[in-house]
Design a protein around this motif. Structure first.
Motif, PDB file in Angstrom:
ATOM      1  N   GLY A  14      20.725  38.538  64.117  1.00  0.00           N
ATOM      2  CA  GLY A  14      20.237  37.291  64.711  1.00  0.00           C
ATOM      3  C   GLY A  14      18.727  37.182  64.676  1.00  0.00           C
ATOM      4  N   GLY A  16      16.699  34.719  66.063  1.00  0.00           N
ATOM      5  CA  GLY A  16      16.099  33.782  67.007  1.00  0.00           C
ATOM      6  C   GLY A  16      14.891  34.455  67.655  1.00  0.00           C
ATOM      7  N   ALA A  45      17.359  29.142  63.531  1.00  0.00           N
ATOM      8  CA  ALA A  45      18.375  28.110  63.290  1.00  0.00           C
ATOM      9  C   ALA A  45      19.354  27.935  64.445  1.00  0.00           C
ATOM     10  CB  ALA A  45      19.162  28.448  62.022  1.00  0.00           C
ATOM     11  N   GLY A  46      19.465  28.933  65.330  1.00  0.00           N
ATOM     12  CA  GLY A  46      20.470  28.869  66.400  1.00  0.00           C
ATOM     13  C   GLY A  46      20.011  27.953  67.523  1.00  0.00           C
ATOM     14  N   THR A  48      16.968  28.610  69.214  1.00  0.00           N
ATOM     15  CA  THR A  48      15.520  28.698  69.386  1.00  0.00           C
ATOM     16  C   THR A  48      14.775  27.456  68.904  1.00  0.00           C
ATOM     17  OG1 THR A  48      15.556  31.119  69.312  1.00  0.00           O
ATOM     18  CG2 THR A  48      13.497  30.031  68.648  1.00  0.00           C
ATOM     19  N   HIS A  50      15.140  24.340  68.949  1.00  0.00           N
ATOM     20  CA  HIS A  50      15.007  23.115  69.738  1.00  0.00           C
ATOM     21  C   HIS A  50      14.609  23.358  71.189  1.00  0.00           C
ATOM     22  CE1 HIS A  50      18.848  24.091  71.459  1.00  0.00           C
ATOM     23  NE2 HIS A  50      19.486  23.937  70.333  1.00  0.00           N
ATOM     24  N   ALA A  51      14.216  24.600  71.527  1.00  0.00           N
ATOM     25  CA  ALA A  51      13.819  24.849  72.918  1.00  0.00           C
ATOM     26  C   ALA A  51      12.594  24.021  73.276  1.00  0.00           C
ATOM     27  CB  ALA A  51      13.521  26.331  73.109  1.00  0.00           C
ATOM     28  N   LEU A  54       8.888  26.063  77.310  1.00  0.00           N
ATOM     29  CA  LEU A  54       8.161  26.414  78.546  1.00  0.00           C
ATOM     30  C   LEU A  54       8.130  27.925  78.700  1.00  0.00           C
ATOM     31  CD1 LEU A  54       9.728  23.895  81.101  1.00  0.00           C
ATOM     32  CD2 LEU A  54       7.960  23.522  79.372  1.00  0.00           C
ATOM     33  N   VAL A 176      22.057  36.022  55.421  1.00  0.00           N
ATOM     34  CA  VAL A 176      23.041  37.113  55.399  1.00  0.00           C
ATOM     35  C   VAL A 176      23.857  37.051  56.691  1.00  0.00           C
ATOM     36  CG1 VAL A 176      23.422  39.601  55.238  1.00  0.00           C
ATOM     37  CG2 VAL A 176      21.433  38.560  54.098  1.00  0.00           C
ATOM     38  N   CYS A 206      21.826  40.282  68.757  1.00  0.00           N
ATOM     39  CA  CYS A 206      20.902  39.242  69.239  1.00  0.00           C
ATOM     40  C   CYS A 206      21.381  37.903  68.706  1.00  0.00           C
ATOM     41  CB  CYS A 206      19.482  39.512  68.765  1.00  0.00           C
ATOM     42  SG  CYS A 206      18.770  41.035  69.379  1.00  0.00           S
ATOM     43  N   TRP A 210      26.592  33.087  69.718  1.00  0.00           N
ATOM     44  CA  TRP A 210      27.643  33.734  68.922  1.00  0.00           C
ATOM     45  C   TRP A 210      27.856  35.180  69.388  1.00  0.00           C
ATOM     46  CZ3 TRP A 210      23.923  30.521  66.953  1.00  0.00           C
ATOM     47  CH2 TRP A 210      24.355  29.378  66.289  1.00  0.00           C
ATOM     48  N   HIS A 229      22.713  21.158  76.848  1.00  0.00           N
ATOM     49  CA  HIS A 229      21.474  21.104  77.630  1.00  0.00           C
ATOM     50  C   HIS A 229      20.646  19.928  77.098  1.00  0.00           C
ATOM     51  CE1 HIS A 229      18.059  22.115  79.926  1.00  0.00           C
ATOM     52  NE2 HIS A 229      17.437  22.867  79.064  1.00  0.00           N
ATOM     53  N   TYR A 255      12.474  19.129  84.708  1.00  0.00           N
ATOM     54  CA  TYR A 255      11.202  19.705  84.267  1.00  0.00           C
ATOM     55  C   TYR A 255      10.539  18.744  83.302  1.00  0.00           C
ATOM     56  CZ  TYR A 255      13.795  21.402  80.083  1.00  0.00           C
ATOM     57  OH  TYR A 255      14.551  21.502  78.941  1.00  0.00           O
ATOM     58  N   PHE A 319      17.822  14.273  73.266  1.00  0.00           N
ATOM     59  CA  PHE A 319      18.228  15.521  72.620  1.00  0.00           C
ATOM     60  C   PHE A 319      19.290  16.235  73.452  1.00  0.00           C
ATOM     61  CE2 PHE A 319      18.318  19.835  71.277  1.00  0.00           C
ATOM     62  CZ  PHE A 319      18.291  19.696  69.890  1.00  0.00           C
ATOM     63  N   GLY A 321      21.248  19.937  73.049  1.00  0.00           N
ATOM     64  CA  GLY A 321      21.463  21.164  72.269  1.00  0.00           C
ATOM     65  C   GLY A 321      22.221  22.185  73.094  1.00  0.00           C
ATOM     66  N   PHE A 348      20.729  33.992  77.341  1.00  0.00           N
ATOM     67  CA  PHE A 348      19.409  33.830  77.957  1.00  0.00           C
ATOM     68  C   PHE A 348      19.266  32.625  78.881  1.00  0.00           C
ATOM     69  CE2 PHE A 348      18.386  37.380  75.382  1.00  0.00           C
ATOM     70  CZ  PHE A 348      17.398  38.028  76.107  1.00  0.00           C
TER      71      PHE A 348
HETATM   72  C1  LIG Z   1      17.575  21.963  74.976  1.00  0.00           C
HETATM   73  C2  LIG Z   1      17.081  23.347  75.249  1.00  0.00           C
HETATM   74  C3  LIG Z   1      15.820  23.539  75.781  1.00  0.00           C
HETATM   75  C4  LIG Z   1      15.359  24.835  76.047  1.00  0.00           C
HETATM   76  N1  LIG Z   1      14.113  25.010  76.584  1.00  0.00           N
HETATM   77  C5  LIG Z   1      13.652  26.261  76.827  1.00  0.00           C
HETATM   78  C6  LIG Z   1      12.357  26.477  77.389  1.00  0.00           C
HETATM   79  O1  LIG Z   1      11.631  25.528  77.654  1.00  0.00           O
HETATM   80  N2  LIG Z   1      11.948  27.749  77.629  1.00  0.00           N
HETATM   81  C7  LIG Z   1      12.735  28.805  77.354  1.00  0.00           C
HETATM   82  O2  LIG Z   1      12.332  29.930  77.618  1.00  0.00           O
HETATM   83  N3  LIG Z   1      13.961  28.636  76.816  1.00  0.00           N
HETATM   84  C8  LIG Z   1      14.433  27.396  76.544  1.00  0.00           C
HETATM   85  N4  LIG Z   1      15.680  27.216  76.012  1.00  0.00           N
HETATM   86  C9  LIG Z   1      16.502  28.390  75.766  1.00  0.00           C
HETATM   87  C10 LIG Z   1      16.139  29.082  74.471  1.00  0.00           C
HETATM   88  O3  LIG Z   1      16.134  28.164  73.430  1.00  0.00           O
HETATM   89  C11 LIG Z   1      17.150  30.186  74.192  1.00  0.00           C
HETATM   90  O4  LIG Z   1      17.374  30.959  75.339  1.00  0.00           O
HETATM   91  C12 LIG Z   1      16.647  31.099  73.090  1.00  0.00           C
HETATM   92  O5  LIG Z   1      16.318  30.360  71.984  1.00  0.00           O
HETATM   93  C13 LIG Z   1      17.709  32.115  72.770  1.00  0.00           C
HETATM   94  O6  LIG Z   1      17.249  32.863  71.691  1.00  0.00           O
HETATM   95  P1  LIG Z   1      18.206  33.874  70.951  1.00  0.00           P
HETATM   96  O7  LIG Z   1      17.391  34.566  69.945  1.00  0.00           O
HETATM   97  O8  LIG Z   1      18.941  34.659  71.953  1.00  0.00           O
HETATM   98  O9  LIG Z   1      19.336  32.943  70.279  1.00  0.00           O
HETATM   99  P2  LIG Z   1      19.286  32.054  68.983  1.00  0.00           P
HETATM  100  O10 LIG Z   1      18.028  31.341  68.824  1.00  0.00           O
HETATM  101  O11 LIG Z   1      20.511  31.204  69.007  1.00  0.00           O
HETATM  102  O12 LIG Z   1      19.378  33.104  67.829  1.00  0.00           O
HETATM  103  C14 LIG Z   1      20.588  33.730  67.452  1.00  0.00           C
HETATM  104  C15 LIG Z   1      20.605  33.778  65.935  1.00  0.00           C
HETATM  105  O13 LIG Z   1      21.673  34.601  65.526  1.00  0.00           O
HETATM  106  C16 LIG Z   1      22.159  34.114  64.304  1.00  0.00           C
HETATM  107  N5  LIG Z   1      23.495  34.651  64.126  1.00  0.00           N
HETATM  108  C17 LIG Z   1      24.566  34.436  64.910  1.00  0.00           C
HETATM  109  N6  LIG Z   1      25.630  35.108  64.439  1.00  0.00           N
HETATM  110  C18 LIG Z   1      25.216  35.771  63.351  1.00  0.00           C
HETATM  111  C19 LIG Z   1      25.875  36.620  62.417  1.00  0.00           C
HETATM  112  N7  LIG Z   1      27.159  36.932  62.577  1.00  0.00           N
HETATM  113  N8  LIG Z   1      25.174  37.113  61.386  1.00  0.00           N
HETATM  114  C20 LIG Z   1      23.836  36.821  61.247  1.00  0.00           C
HETATM  115  N9  LIG Z   1      23.183  35.997  62.089  1.00  0.00           N
HETATM  116  C21 LIG Z   1      23.856  35.483  63.135  1.00  0.00           C
HETATM  117  C22 LIG Z   1      22.130  32.614  64.508  1.00  0.00           C
HETATM  118  O14 LIG Z   1      22.140  31.931  63.281  1.00  0.00           O
HETATM  119  C23 LIG Z   1      20.852  32.434  65.302  1.00  0.00           C
HETATM  120  O15 LIG Z   1      19.750  32.119  64.497  1.00  0.00           O
HETATM  121  C24 LIG Z   1      16.167  25.934  75.753  1.00  0.00           C
HETATM  122  C25 LIG Z   1      17.436  25.731  75.204  1.00  0.00           C
HETATM  123  C26 LIG Z   1      17.891  24.452  74.959  1.00  0.00           C
HETATM  124  C27 LIG Z   1      19.254  24.270  74.408  1.00  0.00           C
END
Ligand SMILES: Cc1cc2nc3c(=O)[nH]c(=O)nc-3n(C[C@H](O)[C@H](O)[C@H](O)COP(=O)(O)OP(=O)(O)OC[C@H]3O[C@@H](n4cnc5c(N)ncnc54)[C@H](O)[C@@H]3O)c2cc1C
Length: 815
Positions: A14, A16, A45-46, A48, A50-51, A54, A176, A206, A210, A229, A255, A319, A321, A348
């Motif tokens: 992952g 993100g 792409a997951g 992250t 569109h966050a 903040l 991948v 991570c 998923w 959200h 917010y 929006f 997401g 998270f």
């Molecule tokens: C509308 C909205 C607003 C937000 N605003 C904020 C904010 O203001 N401040 C804040 O702190 N947080 C905010 N968040 C939360 C924040 O976006 C997420 O908590 C954070 O992006 C999570 O990151 P991550 O790396 O855990 O997940 P992700 O960004 O989803 O990354 C996981 C990655 O894993 C990849 N993946 C999944 N399965 C596989 C696989 N089998 N093989 C390879 N790759 C894989 C996916 O493609 C993805 O890219 C917001 C969320 C939303 C929806």
């Protein structure tokens, strides 16, 4: 097509914010060349991409605040370090309160945050309005301002972390997909991808939303569920003042983030919309969900009351997401107990950007050092219970979980959704007797009993809540007559075999090579001397031991036990928690009550403190254990679950005439704190050792064969520890302590309250907490200072003691 290495040390799944932060921090520790990060699509792409971005620093607990504080500092300097823009803006953030209770919550948070030097300013509405001139402030009660909070571009910051990781030698491959987790000999051994296998010592999940499915495919519980959200972005507003802070109005769920010429307005509404019930599609990349104007309209209207300018501007973007939420709104970090070598950083709860820096940093340490660098129990994946993989449970809890971010964080607040998962055999009897239940690890536990005419429901506040009097009566009954507690939620493990004594002797810091029928209170320590578990071990026979520990640590403690039983030992261990019920009769009349139901000699000579026997009781055979967590004469009665209703009825019949009352967990807590009995997870954790915690009496220093952690402890023995757990009694009977309140000694902040409760016998709020001093802390230091506890930014004088406030000699226990 990249050609993947056949073998690496660490694979991160992952790309993100979280996966990239972990890769960055592993690289910072010099392990970059051993890291391969695999992202199915492109980085971010997951969730992250569109966050809102903040990055706030104030979190629910001390250690999570420290991690969020670290994240902000990291992002502040990341552009200079990597040359990649992060969009970091230090705008400050303002949280406003429209009720006195919310203002108290904010001030309590401000007090806690100051412990680590966080700049938090408490202000009145007019000062707040100056900082945010667009805001309607007439209905405000107060606000807190954190000048060093801000926001980032989530995509930019993730790319900066990825760049930093690459600069440190990490390899990042996009496009991948990991299709499964490989395991050999009970350990993670790599991943299968759509481009072939990659063998690895460590696999880190991570994978964001998923992450649940990916883990489940490897038999690992990562309880999270996606929810929709929502935020909107306004049209450009020429009149927008520059340098607006981020605004949070939790009472309106809202917010507001300033963007150049625009505002981004988002919500954590009370009832969320779960998403992805049929599984999160693998091809959901840079995706968003359909608008739901009906859902957003009332939220937008509420936000417009705070910011009337929103009535005069159009919305450029609606929006929606998905983001993943966990049952307790805290993320999931660490090594999965089910599969060594498989780590998790997921779930998270919409604060993944502001958490990524700190989470990535401590997880890198955890992986490379084999243990967390600080107490991370708040977010430790070992708190997840196997049932929490259940899809319906997760979906129903998610309806509530998103809103809990901005809901009032009342003391004693209980979740309302997904309840009734685990119930004791006498649950319905307790309910009929007026029990008000709380939830721990899925268990329904009676917290207090409503007297006739009162509803068994919480009325929350920061002051004395509606159950205060009822719980006080239970407390007094235990001190003066007896209380009956249902402690069926205890986790119980059985360890049996010819080598059981030897194996447990190594794991337990206390002496457990005792005669059958002895009960031993002990800690399990790690190699650093830190307390991993706090429990009792009863020797039932030469070859059989029963371990009783807390419901919340069932998974963690059993995983620790299994990990440390030598593979060649003639010993088996199993988790028997679901097999047994526990009823505890505690109080000076407990002997008389039990005597009516058993022919057994319960006298001090026949049944001394610290012993256990299988006895006849009513029509059952129970393991009676003379031990206490409340500081009175009493017995825990363990029995196979089906006997509990009959034993319960018999106890009530025998106990009622002697003044016995049903008592709940709130009374248990007020009773134990008067005795300064420690609570694992609060007062003692893996970063505290028995010397600091005042538990040296439970360490068998010289036992043959030693025990895990002994060498580390011995090196500190006889020296003054730099921290020491003490008990604090407020001078003023009115204020209440919960936890996290700063402790001041002679005008210097020396620690914080790790757990607090009102002691009904003492008549004051009591807190436990560590007193720290770099030159060492001894008894004279603890008791010589002039203490104050900071409650909601005001200081309350307190008295410190190293002896329990109630029955310091323990005479009542041995009565
Ligand atoms: C509308 C909205 C607003 C937000 N605003 C904020 C904010 O203001 N401040 C804040 O702190 N947080 C905010 N968040 C939360 C924040 O976006 C997420 O908590 C954070 O992006 C999570 O990151 P991550 O790396 O855990 O997940 P992700 O960004 O989803 O990354 C996981 C990655 O894993 C990849 N993946 C999944 N399965 C596989 C696989 N089998 N093989 C390879 N790759 C894989 C996916 O493609 C993805 O890219 C917001 C969320 C939303 C929806």
């Amino acid at each position: 097509m990249p050609s993947l290495p056949g073998r690496v040390r660490i694979v991160i799944v992952g790309g993100g914010a979280v996966g990239c932060s972990l890769a960055y921090h592993l690289a910072k520790r010099g392990a970059g060349a051993e890291v391969l990060l695999l992202e199915r699509h492109r980085l971010t792409a997951g969730t992250t991409w569109h966050a809102a971005g903040l990055v706030g620093q104030l979190r629910a607990t001390q250690n999570l605040t420290r991690l969020a504080q670290y994240t902000t500092g990291l992002y502040r300097g990341l552009e200079a370090e990597t040359g990649q823009a992060t969009g970091f803006r230090e705008t400050g953030s303002l949280a406003v309160a429209t009720t006195a209770a919310r203002f108290e919550e904010l001030r309590r948070g401000a007090s806690m945050a100051r412990r680590f030097g966080l700049d938090v300013q408490v202000m009145d509405p007019s000062e707040a309005a100056k900082l945010h001139p667009l805001m309607e402030a007439r209905d405000l009660v107060g606000a807190v301002y954190l000048p060093r909070d801000g926001h980032v571009g989530p995509i930019d910051v993730t790319h900066a972390l990825a760049k930093g990781a690459r600069m440190g030698g990490a390899r990042i491959e996009e496009g991948v997909s990991v299709t499964s987790i490989l395991a050999e000999n009970g350990r993670a051994s790599g991943v299968m991808t759509d481009q072939g296998p990659v063998r690895a010592e460590i696999v880190v999940n991570c994978a964001g939303m998923w992450g649940h499915g990916l883990a489940a495919s490897a038999g690992v519980t990562v309880p999270l569920h996606a929810a929709e959200h929502f935020y909107v972005v306004t049209e450009t507003m020429p009149e927008l003042p520059p340098n607006l802070p981020v605004l949070r109005d939790p009472d309106l769920f809202t917010y507001v983030k300033p963007e150049p010429g625009k505002l981004l307005v988002g919500w954590f509404e009370a009832r969320a919309k779960p998403w992805g019930m049929g599984g999160v599609p693998a091809d959901f990349a840079f995706g968003h969900l359909p608008d739901d104007v009906e859902h957003v309209a009332p939220l937008l209207e509420a936000a417009s009351r705070r910011l009337p300018i929103l009535n005069r501007t159009g919305i450029r973007l609606f929006f929606n997401g998905p983001e993943s939420f966990t049952p307790d709104d805290r993320y999931l970090l660490g090594e999965a107990p089910e599969l060594p070598g498989f780590y998790v950083a997921a779930g998270f709860n919409s604060i993944g950007i502001q958490s990524a820096g700190g989470a990535g940093c401590v997880l890198a340490d955890w992986i490379l050092d084999g243990h967390p660098p600080m107490d991370l129990w708040d977010v430790d994946v070992r708190r997840a219970m196997p049932f929490q993989r259940n899809a319906r449970y997760l979906r129903d809890r998610t309806v509530e979980a998103l809103g809990l971010l901005y809901a009032m964080h009342w003391p004693f607040r209980e979740p309302e959704t997904s309840r009734g998962v685990r119930r004791s055999p006498i649950h319905d009897k307790l309910a009929a007797a007026g029990a008000c239940f709380g939830e721990v690890a899925g268990w329904e536990r009676a917290n207090w009993f409503a007297p006739a005419g009162m509803k068994a429901e919480y009325e929350y506040s920061y002051g004395r809540q509606n159950w205060f009097g009822a719980s006080a009566a239970e407390h007094r009954a235990v001190r003066e007559a007896a209380g009956l507690f249902d402690q069926t939620s205890f986790a119980q493990f059985v360890v049996e075999g010819a080598d059981a004594e030897a194996a447990l002797s190594r794991i337990c810091a206390n002496h457990v090579a005792v005669a059958p029928g002895r009960v031993v209170y002990t800690q399990w320590l790690n190699e650093r001397g830190g307390i991993e578990a706090d429990l009792t071990v009863t020797r039932e026979s030469d070859t059989r031991f029963r371990i009783v520990t807390a419901a919340a640590t069932q998974v963690r403690d059993f995983a620790w036990l299994r990990k440390h039983l030598p593979s060649d030992a003639r010993v088996a261990a199993w988790d028997a928690s679901s097999a047994y019920a526990t009823l505890s009769v505690m109080g000076p009349k407990s002997r008389d009550i039990l005597a009516a139901l058993t022919p057994e000699d319960l006298s001090n000579a026949g049944f001394p403190f610290g012993t256990a026997k299988e006895i006849d009781l009513a029509y059952a055979r129970v393991w009676a254990t003379r031990i206490t967590y409340v500081g009175e004469l009493g017995w825990e009665l363990h029995m196979p679950a089906e006997y509990a209703p009959g034993v319960f009825d018999a106890l009530i019949e025998a106990g009622a005439p002697l003044g016995m009352r049903l008592a709940g967990y709130h009374a248990l807590n007020s009773l134990r704190i008067e005795k300064a009995y420690r609570h694992w997870g609060h007062d003692i954790t893996d970063e505290d050792d028995p010397i600091q915690a005042g538990l040296g009496f439970a360490v068998a220093w010289d036992k043959r064969g030693g025990f895990i952690g002994r060498d580390a402890l011995l090196a500190r023995r006889g020296k003054k520890p730099t921290r020491r757990l003490a008990t604090f009694i407020l001078d003023d009977p009115a204020p209440l302590l919960y936890h996290n309140e700063p402790i001041w000694r002679d005008g210097a902040m020396v620690g914080h309250v790790t757990s607090g409760m009102f002691g009904h016998t003492v008549g004051r709020a009591i807190g436990l907490g560590y007193v720290g001093h770099e030159d060492g802390v001894d008894a004279a230091f603890v008791t010589s200072g002039r203490y104050q506890i900071e409650v909601a930014c005001g200081r309350v004088p307190a008295t410190a003691t190293l002896t329990p406030p109630y029955d310091p000699t323990g005479a009542r226990i041995r009565a």
